[in-house]
Scaffold this active site. Structure first.
Site, PDB file in Angstrom:
ATOM      1  N   PHE A   6       0.848  -1.196   0.000  1.00 29.86           N
ATOM      2  CA  PHE A   6       0.000   0.000   0.000  1.00 29.86           C
ATOM      3  C   PHE A   6       0.886   1.250   0.000  1.00 29.86           C
ATOM      4  O   PHE A   6       0.728   2.149   0.816  1.00 29.86           O
ATOM      5  CB  PHE A   6      -0.948  -0.043   1.215  1.00 29.86           C
ATOM      6  CG  PHE A   6      -2.187   0.805   1.073  1.00 29.86           C
ATOM      7  CD1 PHE A   6      -2.972   0.741  -0.070  1.00 29.86           C
ATOM      8  CD2 PHE A   6      -2.584   1.665   2.096  1.00 29.86           C
ATOM      9  CE1 PHE A   6      -4.108   1.526  -0.206  1.00 29.86           C
ATOM     10  CE2 PHE A   6      -3.726   2.447   1.983  1.00 29.86           C
ATOM     11  CZ  PHE A   6      -4.494   2.379   0.832  1.00 29.86           C
ATOM     12  N   THR A  94       4.165  -4.619  -3.631  1.00 30.57           N
ATOM     13  CA  THR A  94       5.213  -4.361  -2.634  1.00 30.57           C
ATOM     14  C   THR A  94       6.470  -3.927  -3.392  1.00 30.57           C
ATOM     15  O   THR A  94       6.557  -4.079  -4.608  1.00 30.57           O
ATOM     16  CB  THR A  94       5.494  -5.630  -1.782  1.00 30.57           C
ATOM     17  OG1 THR A  94       6.006  -6.667  -2.629  1.00 30.57           O
ATOM     18  CG2 THR A  94       4.235  -6.114  -1.085  1.00 30.57           C
ATOM     19  N   LYS A 123       8.471  -5.538  -9.980  1.00 27.10           N
ATOM     20  CA  LYS A 123       9.314  -6.152 -11.019  1.00 27.10           C
ATOM     21  C   LYS A 123      10.131  -7.350 -10.520  1.00 27.10           C
ATOM     22  O   LYS A 123      10.545  -8.196 -11.308  1.00 27.10           O
ATOM     23  CB  LYS A 123      10.267  -5.102 -11.596  1.00 27.10           C
ATOM     24  CG  LYS A 123       9.585  -4.077 -12.465  1.00 27.10           C
ATOM     25  CD  LYS A 123      10.529  -2.988 -12.899  1.00 27.10           C
ATOM     26  CE  LYS A 123      10.760  -1.947 -11.830  1.00 27.10           C
ATOM     27  NZ  LYS A 123       9.687  -1.004 -11.582  1.00 27.10           N
ATOM     28  N   VAL A 150       6.282  -2.350 -16.646  1.00 21.83           N
ATOM     29  CA  VAL A 150       7.058  -1.703 -17.714  1.00 21.83           C
ATOM     30  C   VAL A 150       6.280  -0.512 -18.258  1.00 21.83           C
ATOM     31  O   VAL A 150       5.128  -0.654 -18.660  1.00 21.83           O
ATOM     32  CB  VAL A 150       7.319  -2.678 -18.885  1.00 21.83           C
ATOM     33  CG1 VAL A 150       8.195  -2.018 -19.936  1.00 21.83           C
ATOM     34  CG2 VAL A 150       7.962  -3.961 -18.394  1.00 21.83           C
ATOM     35  N   GLY A 152       5.086   2.190 -16.781  1.00 26.30           N
ATOM     36  CA  GLY A 152       4.095   2.880 -15.951  1.00 26.30           C
ATOM     37  C   GLY A 152       2.718   2.762 -16.561  1.00 26.30           C
ATOM     38  O   GLY A 152       2.180   1.668 -16.700  1.00 26.30           O
ATOM     39  N   GLY A 205      12.575  14.063  -6.184  1.00 22.95           N
ATOM     40  CA  GLY A 205      11.868  12.797  -6.027  1.00 22.95           C
ATOM     41  C   GLY A 205      11.962  11.900  -7.246  1.00 22.95           C
ATOM     42  O   GLY A 205      11.291  10.875  -7.337  1.00 22.95           O
ATOM     43  N   ASP A 219      17.155  -1.498 -12.933  1.00 23.14           N
ATOM     44  CA  ASP A 219      15.734  -1.308 -13.233  1.00 23.14           C
ATOM     45  C   ASP A 219      15.482  -1.532 -14.731  1.00 23.14           C
ATOM     46  O   ASP A 219      14.535  -2.232 -15.117  1.00 23.14           O
ATOM     47  CB  ASP A 219      15.318   0.113 -12.820  1.00 23.14           C
ATOM     48  CG  ASP A 219      13.859   0.407 -13.153  1.00 23.14           C
ATOM     49  OD1 ASP A 219      12.991  -0.285 -12.599  1.00 23.14           O
ATOM     50  OD2 ASP A 219      13.601   1.310 -13.972  1.00 23.14           O
ATOM     51  N   LYS A 223      13.133  -4.573 -16.558  1.00 26.06           N
ATOM     52  CA  LYS A 223      12.090  -4.304 -17.545  1.00 26.06           C
ATOM     53  C   LYS A 223      12.401  -4.993 -18.865  1.00 26.06           C
ATOM     54  O   LYS A 223      11.505  -5.502 -19.543  1.00 26.06           O
ATOM     55  CB  LYS A 223      11.933  -2.790 -17.734  1.00 26.06           C
ATOM     56  CG  LYS A 223      11.318  -2.131 -16.492  1.00 26.06           C
ATOM     57  CD  LYS A 223      11.468  -0.621 -16.552  1.00 26.06           C
ATOM     58  CE  LYS A 223      10.789   0.050 -15.368  1.00 26.06           C
ATOM     59  NZ  LYS A 223      11.187   1.481 -15.244  1.00 26.06           N
TER      60      LYS A 223
END
Lengths: 335, 335
Positions: A6, A94, A123, A150, A152, A205, A219, A223
């Site tokens: 969450f 998560t 992922k 992948v 968004g 951010g 990352d 993907k």
């Protein structure tokens, strides 16, 4: 539906279920009922449905689900909740973890064994064990969707499957990490030093406190594994990808590329082998997207090179992928 | 299947049917049989299937289908062939004509009334009468597909329908004409004069001898009508689009834009109204594609701006769209 995780994506999804609820019911006959939410501190469960606004308020004000009263189960884990909750769909969001893929991997496996359809935005489980998970889903006759892993909210996986039928996809390459692309774009456009841009990205951010996952290329590699397995039918896992991040890209390298009409980008590429590394591409190439955009190019026959560009991350954007996956599951049910 | 129009797209399609035949049969159960081909001089008809290689040879060597022997019907028109040929699908790929949309419009109408599914790569009938044709297809219970009219082999129409479900598409904008984009790209990158680039484009085959249709913005307007009606549910026809081409774009205008970090592009846009005109966009915008590329951006909620880039024209590319449409029709049959 049970939400395991969450954080930004989980909360954004919950918000969308509230704000888009009427539309989903009207257009798709979809009335998602969230019967459980799990975070790192505990869970909230209610067979009649959780009060979503209350859950969002509680998370916002106390950092946990404790304000949900009788529904709150402090200390309850994701695994417990998956085993004890009667639901059709488990949404796993998560955080990505790449050594063992946990706790996501166990969540996904257990949910499938319990006969739940799974939507995964994490992922880790896919980068480490995608072929086995596809098999497990098939064996348990459940639908397994992971569009949000992948691109968004950009429907990269669906695009190749649904819109390129009849065309051979011979290879693919992409800019799949917004943080690295933001840094390289700034280095190229402003001549800034990598450390300076990284600090700035962290402030905005766009980059994590520990940026290794993004700028080390991992990352992108995750993907690439997911895209390649899903679209090209490979059976890769993370260890099969040759990974080089952007940490060694110098301003000199960027300037030299610029003088040749090129730009340096972190490219994940699947041709004969799977690689992630900084590459020079012409500034006129469709993959040359700036800022936090992601882009992926499919080399297709006979339709030529086709590129999809969109925001590669963001809670609301990724949550919109979960909604699409839900529509797809609903449609599979309806058949 | 009956091919009405045997120019670049028709011939490329015929070539694909030969070269990809085995794959189409294996992967999609599709064994397209061409029982008739019509060009401006006559037709070749054979219920057992035309010898495609022979038809291509005849067209290449004599400019007509006369070398098909007994199958050849000199002077037979598209309308005659549609009425007299027993087939499931009519592929309409005669040249686009924008005053009355003929002969394409009559071909499409007649084919539908005869109960044939129609695949149309000709923009004229759609730009002028799309709402009526959609209605006619519905009324006659036939499938009407026209993927090749926008984006060549880039699946623009399918993408929005199949991959953006559950997202609101609030507006769209695109670079939909390769010729204009080639000219503007050259003006920006090399400072060349429009007349010089146009002459060069004509020499390279990127521009027609009469370039009005492309650089006057009409091709973009046709595609905007089709995209907007199909994706946003509007009921536009060509006369509803406010059209301004690139003929008045000066090198001064291009240079001024450049100094601001912008570039001048011919954009078709559907927001509150439908417009085609030269616009300045930031060079970092995903729509900023160079050369003969096409690009279209969808402003979606909540997934953000999503852009699709690909070759916007080309015989083989457009023919690949016809193959996809055929697969889709086959699938509709199979249900």
């Amino acid at each position: 539906m049970l939400l395991v995780g969450f954080g930004v994506v989980g909360q954004s999804f919950a918000e969308l279920v509230v704000s888009e609820g009427a539309k989903l019911g009207r257009d798709f006959g979809l009335r998602p009922k969230i019967v459980g939410i799990v975070d790192s501190k505990g869970a909230a469960c209610s067979p009649d449905g959780i009060d979503i606004s209350k859950a969002l308020d509680s998370k916002m004000s106390s950092g946990s689900l404790e304000k949900l009263g009788a529904a709150y189960r402090p200390g309850m884990t994701g695994l417990d909740a998956i085993q004890e909750t009667d639901c059709e769909v488990v949404v796993e969001s998560t955080p990505t973890e790449l050594s063992k893929g946990e706790p996501g991997l166990s969540h996904v496996r257990t949910a499938m064994k319990e006969g739940r359809h799974v939507i995964c935005t994490n992922k880790g489980p896919l980068a480490l064990a995608m072929p086995a998970l596809m098999e497990l889903a098939h064996h348990n006759k459940v639908v397994f969707k992971f569009s949000g892993t992948v691109g968004g909210g950009t429907p990269v996986l669906d695009f190749a499957k649904k819109c390129l039928e009849g065309s051979d996809i011979r290879s693919l390459s992409g800019i799949l990490n917004g943080t690295s692309n933001y840094i390289l774009s700034k280095m190229a456009s402003e001549g800034s030093n990598m450390k300076v841009v990284l600090a700035e990205a962290q402030k905005l951010g766009y980059a994590e406190a520990d940026p290794t996952y993004d700028i080390g290329g991992f990352d992108t590699a995750c993907k690439l594994v997911i895209v390649s397995n899903y679209i090209l039918g490979t059976s890769l896992s993370l260890k099969d990808v040759q990974v080089k991040g952007i940490t060694e890209v110098s301003n000199e390298h960027v300037d030299k590329a610029k003088a040749k009409g090129n730009t340096v980008k972190l490219i994940g590429r699947m041709e004969k082998k799977a690689t992630v590394s900084p590459e020079e591409i012409p500034i006129t190439h469709p993959l040359n997207v700036s800022g936090t955009f992601n882009a992926i190019s499919f080399n297709t026959h006979p339709a030529g090179e086709i590129t999809l560009v969109g925001k590669g991350a963001g809670g609301k954007e990724t949550a919109s992928s979960v909604i699409r996956d839900l529509i797809e599951i609903r449609r599979t049910f309806a058949r």
